[in-house]
Each structure stands twice: as structure tokens, then as C-alpha cells.
Design an enzyme around this catalytic site. Structure first.
Site, PDB file in Angstrom:
ATOM      1  N   PRO A  95       0.793  -1.232   0.000  1.00  0.00           N
ATOM      2  CA  PRO A  95       0.000   0.000   0.000  1.00  0.00           C
ATOM      3  C   PRO A  95       0.824   1.280   0.000  1.00  0.00           C
ATOM      4  O   PRO A  95       1.852   1.378   0.677  1.00  0.00           O
ATOM      5  CB  PRO A  95      -0.799  -0.100   1.305  1.00  0.00           C
ATOM      6  CG  PRO A  95      -0.884  -1.558   1.590  1.00  0.00           C
ATOM      7  CD  PRO A  95       0.379  -2.163   1.047  1.00  0.00           C
ATOM      8  N   ASN A  96       0.324   2.233  -0.766  1.00  0.00           N
ATOM      9  CA  ASN A  96       0.830   3.609  -0.839  1.00  0.00           C
ATOM     10  C   ASN A  96       2.142   3.768  -1.597  1.00  0.00           C
ATOM     11  O   ASN A  96       2.583   4.891  -1.842  1.00  0.00           O
ATOM     12  CB  ASN A  96       0.964   4.240   0.565  1.00  0.00           C
ATOM     13  CG  ASN A  96      -0.382   4.304   1.271  1.00  0.00           C
ATOM     14  OD1 ASN A  96      -1.338   4.813   0.703  1.00  0.00           O
ATOM     15  ND2 ASN A  96      -0.471   3.764   2.466  1.00  0.00           N
ATOM     16  N   ARG A 103       5.127  11.243  -2.325  1.00  0.00           N
ATOM     17  CA  ARG A 103       4.837  11.010  -0.915  1.00  0.00           C
ATOM     18  C   ARG A 103       6.096  11.189  -0.068  1.00  0.00           C
ATOM     19  O   ARG A 103       7.114  10.569  -0.362  1.00  0.00           O
ATOM     20  CB  ARG A 103       4.367   9.550  -0.848  1.00  0.00           C
ATOM     21  CG  ARG A 103       4.209   8.962   0.479  1.00  0.00           C
ATOM     22  CD  ARG A 103       4.044   7.440   0.369  1.00  0.00           C
ATOM     23  NE  ARG A 103       3.723   6.926   1.673  1.00  0.00           N
ATOM     24  CZ  ARG A 103       4.004   5.709   2.089  1.00  0.00           C
ATOM     25  NH1 ARG A 103       4.581   4.847   1.286  1.00  0.00           N
ATOM     26  NH2 ARG A 103       3.684   5.337   3.293  1.00  0.00           N
ATOM     27  N   TYR A 133      11.194   8.877   1.671  1.00  0.00           N
ATOM     28  CA  TYR A 133      11.146   7.801   0.669  1.00  0.00           C
ATOM     29  C   TYR A 133      11.899   8.121  -0.621  1.00  0.00           C
ATOM     30  O   TYR A 133      12.006   7.249  -1.492  1.00  0.00           O
ATOM     31  CB  TYR A 133       9.687   7.440   0.367  1.00  0.00           C
ATOM     32  CG  TYR A 133       8.958   6.917   1.596  1.00  0.00           C
ATOM     33  CD1 TYR A 133       9.454   5.817   2.289  1.00  0.00           C
ATOM     34  CD2 TYR A 133       7.806   7.529   2.068  1.00  0.00           C
ATOM     35  CE1 TYR A 133       8.806   5.348   3.432  1.00  0.00           C
ATOM     36  CE2 TYR A 133       7.146   7.062   3.198  1.00  0.00           C
ATOM     37  CZ  TYR A 133       7.658   5.968   3.878  1.00  0.00           C
ATOM     38  OH  TYR A 133       7.024   5.492   5.001  1.00  0.00           O
ATOM     39  N   ASN A 181       8.433  -5.102  -0.756  1.00  0.00           N
ATOM     40  CA  ASN A 181       8.285  -4.001   0.197  1.00  0.00           C
ATOM     41  C   ASN A 181       6.806  -3.998   0.576  1.00  0.00           C
ATOM     42  O   ASN A 181       5.962  -3.528  -0.197  1.00  0.00           O
ATOM     43  CB  ASN A 181       8.680  -2.663  -0.427  1.00  0.00           C
ATOM     44  CG  ASN A 181       8.559  -1.533   0.587  1.00  0.00           C
ATOM     45  OD1 ASN A 181       7.960  -1.692   1.650  1.00  0.00           O
ATOM     46  ND2 ASN A 181       9.119  -0.382   0.254  1.00  0.00           N
ATOM     47  N   ALA A 184       2.998  -0.557   4.875  1.00  0.00           N
ATOM     48  CA  ALA A 184       2.527  -0.666   6.267  1.00  0.00           C
ATOM     49  C   ALA A 184       2.093  -2.093   6.626  1.00  0.00           C
ATOM     50  O   ALA A 184       2.042  -2.441   7.817  1.00  0.00           O
ATOM     51  CB  ALA A 184       1.385   0.315   6.509  1.00  0.00           C
ATOM     52  N   GLU A 223      12.884  -8.902   2.106  1.00  0.00           N
ATOM     53  CA  GLU A 223      12.032  -7.766   2.492  1.00  0.00           C
ATOM     54  C   GLU A 223      12.847  -6.485   2.319  1.00  0.00           C
ATOM     55  O   GLU A 223      13.979  -6.408   2.810  1.00  0.00           O
ATOM     56  CB  GLU A 223      11.632  -7.971   3.959  1.00  0.00           C
ATOM     57  CG  GLU A 223      10.806  -6.866   4.545  1.00  0.00           C
ATOM     58  CD  GLU A 223      10.561  -7.092   6.060  1.00  0.00           C
ATOM     59  OE1 GLU A 223      10.717  -8.228   6.558  1.00  0.00           O
ATOM     60  OE2 GLU A 223      10.228  -6.101   6.722  1.00  0.00           O
ATOM     61  N   HIS A 247      12.859  -2.166   2.574  1.00  0.00           N
ATOM     62  CA  HIS A 247      12.252  -0.884   2.970  1.00  0.00           C
ATOM     63  C   HIS A 247      13.137   0.244   2.485  1.00  0.00           C
ATOM     64  O   HIS A 247      14.360   0.182   2.666  1.00  0.00           O
ATOM     65  CB  HIS A 247      12.084  -0.795   4.487  1.00  0.00           C
ATOM     66  CG  HIS A 247      11.198  -1.867   5.005  1.00  0.00           C
ATOM     67  ND1 HIS A 247       9.833  -1.833   4.803  1.00  0.00           N
ATOM     68  CD2 HIS A 247      11.465  -3.025   5.635  1.00  0.00           C
ATOM     69  CE1 HIS A 247       9.311  -2.931   5.310  1.00  0.00           C
ATOM     70  NE2 HIS A 247      10.278  -3.676   5.811  1.00  0.00           N
ATOM     71  N   ARG A 267      12.649   4.988  12.991  1.00  0.00           N
ATOM     72  CA  ARG A 267      11.398   5.745  12.880  1.00  0.00           C
ATOM     73  C   ARG A 267      10.472   5.419  14.060  1.00  0.00           C
ATOM     74  O   ARG A 267      10.935   4.965  15.099  1.00  0.00           O
ATOM     75  CB  ARG A 267      10.755   5.454  11.515  1.00  0.00           C
ATOM     76  CG  ARG A 267      11.680   5.866  10.357  1.00  0.00           C
ATOM     77  CD  ARG A 267      11.026   5.649   9.019  1.00  0.00           C
ATOM     78  NE  ARG A 267       9.827   6.470   8.879  1.00  0.00           N
ATOM     79  CZ  ARG A 267       8.875   6.245   7.956  1.00  0.00           C
ATOM     80  NH1 ARG A 267       9.000   5.240   7.104  1.00  0.00           N
ATOM     81  NH2 ARG A 267       7.823   7.026   7.883  1.00  0.00           N
TER      82      ARG A 267
END
Ligand code: DQA
Length: 148
Positions: free
Chosen positions: A9-10, A17, A22, A73, A76, A97, A99, A106
Site C-alpha cells: 500500500p501507498n 509522498r 522515501y 516491500n 505498512a 524484504e 524498505h 522511525r
């Protein structure tokens, strides 16, 4: 050899964004870089971005029998996506995985990944280069060679 590259998502909003976190590159730019690295390595890649966990699960179920590894990735969903985790586990494929941001530097809720325990490795904080590192590392491992 085919590797699936999956974004949660996103991540369709990359480049617009939260650029300080990012980065400036869009998902299309990252995908076309990955496509060129894949061509150089002589492998195929299959891409999906979805904002829906069910669609990600469907893609992993459908495409994993024809693939040798998954780079994901999960966005969330990293932090709570248990049906995605199960689908990845059930694929029996090596998972890396990725990111863009360093999730451990964070907010606290980002420090937990439900995917990491079933992943071969996690790359967090290298920005778009993390995807390239994941692709090259995965192909090298599958071929039993050093990184190229
Ligand atoms: C992310 C980190 C997640 O916590 C966040 O929800 C994202 C992107 C990253 O690439 O840094 O959507 O996976």
C-alpha cells in the site's frame, strides 16, 4: 529464472509522498531500473503494486509457482499483514524484504515486522538502491555465485 517484485500500500505514490523519507524516484522509475538490472543478469521479473492485501495474496499464490524468489516491500502491511505473511511463507520461495527507509530509526510501531521472521533477509534504509541490492543478492544466492 523469474523473480517477483511486489510493493504494498501507498508505494504507488513514491516520488510524491514524503520525499525526505522515501526519496524522489517514482515506482515506475524504480521498476525500469530493476528491469534493466534484470536484463543484464539475464533473468525475468514480474511486478505488482497493490493497495489491497487480498490482491497481494492472490498475486503471490498465482505467480509463485512460476518464480524462484520474491522481493517485497510490504509498506505498512509489514507491521500487521498476517495473511500476506502466510502467503509468502506458503510460497516456499526465498523472500527478501525491502524498505526504502530505515524502519528502526522511525516510529516505534514500524520497528516490528511480521514478515522478517519468514524472510531470508531484510534490507532497510538504502532507498531505491535496496531493491537493486536485493535483486543482485537473490540472483547470486540462487546461482551460487558472488554478487555481480
Ligand atoms: C516502508 C516503511 C513502512 O513503515 C511504511 O508504512 C511504508 C514504506 C519503507 O519502504 O520504508 O509504506 O515499507
Amino acid at each position: 529464472m523469474k523473480i517477483l517484485i511486489v510493493h504494498g500500500p501507498n508505494l504507488n505514490l513514491l516520488g510524491k509522498r514524503n520525499k525526505e523519507i522515501y526519496g524522489e524516484k517514482t515506482l515506475d522509475e524504480i521498476s525500469s531500473m530493476l528491469q534493466s538490472h534484470a536484463a543484464e543478469l539475464g533473468i525475468q521479473v514480474g511486478f505488482l503494486q497493490s493497495n489491497s492485501e487480498g490482491e497481494l495474496v492472490d498475486f503471490v499464490q498465482k505467480e509463485s509457482p512460476n518464480a524462484e524468489g520474491i522481493i517485497i516491500n510490504p509498506g505498512a502491511l509489514t507491521h500487521y499483514g498476517l495473511s500476506l505473511r502466510d502467503a509468502l511463507f506458503d510460497s516456499n520461495l526465498p523472500i527478501i524484504e525491502v524498505h526504502l527507509s530505515n524502519i528502526y530509526a522511525r516510529e516505534e510501531f514500524r520497528h516490528t515486522s511480521v514478515i522478517a521472521p519468514i524472510a531470508r533477509a531484510q534490507i532497510s534504509g538504502l532507498g531505491w538502491r535496496g531493491y537493486i541490492a536485493a535483486l543482485r543478492a537473490m540472483v547470486a544466492e540462487l546461482r551460487g555465485t558472488v554478487w555481480q
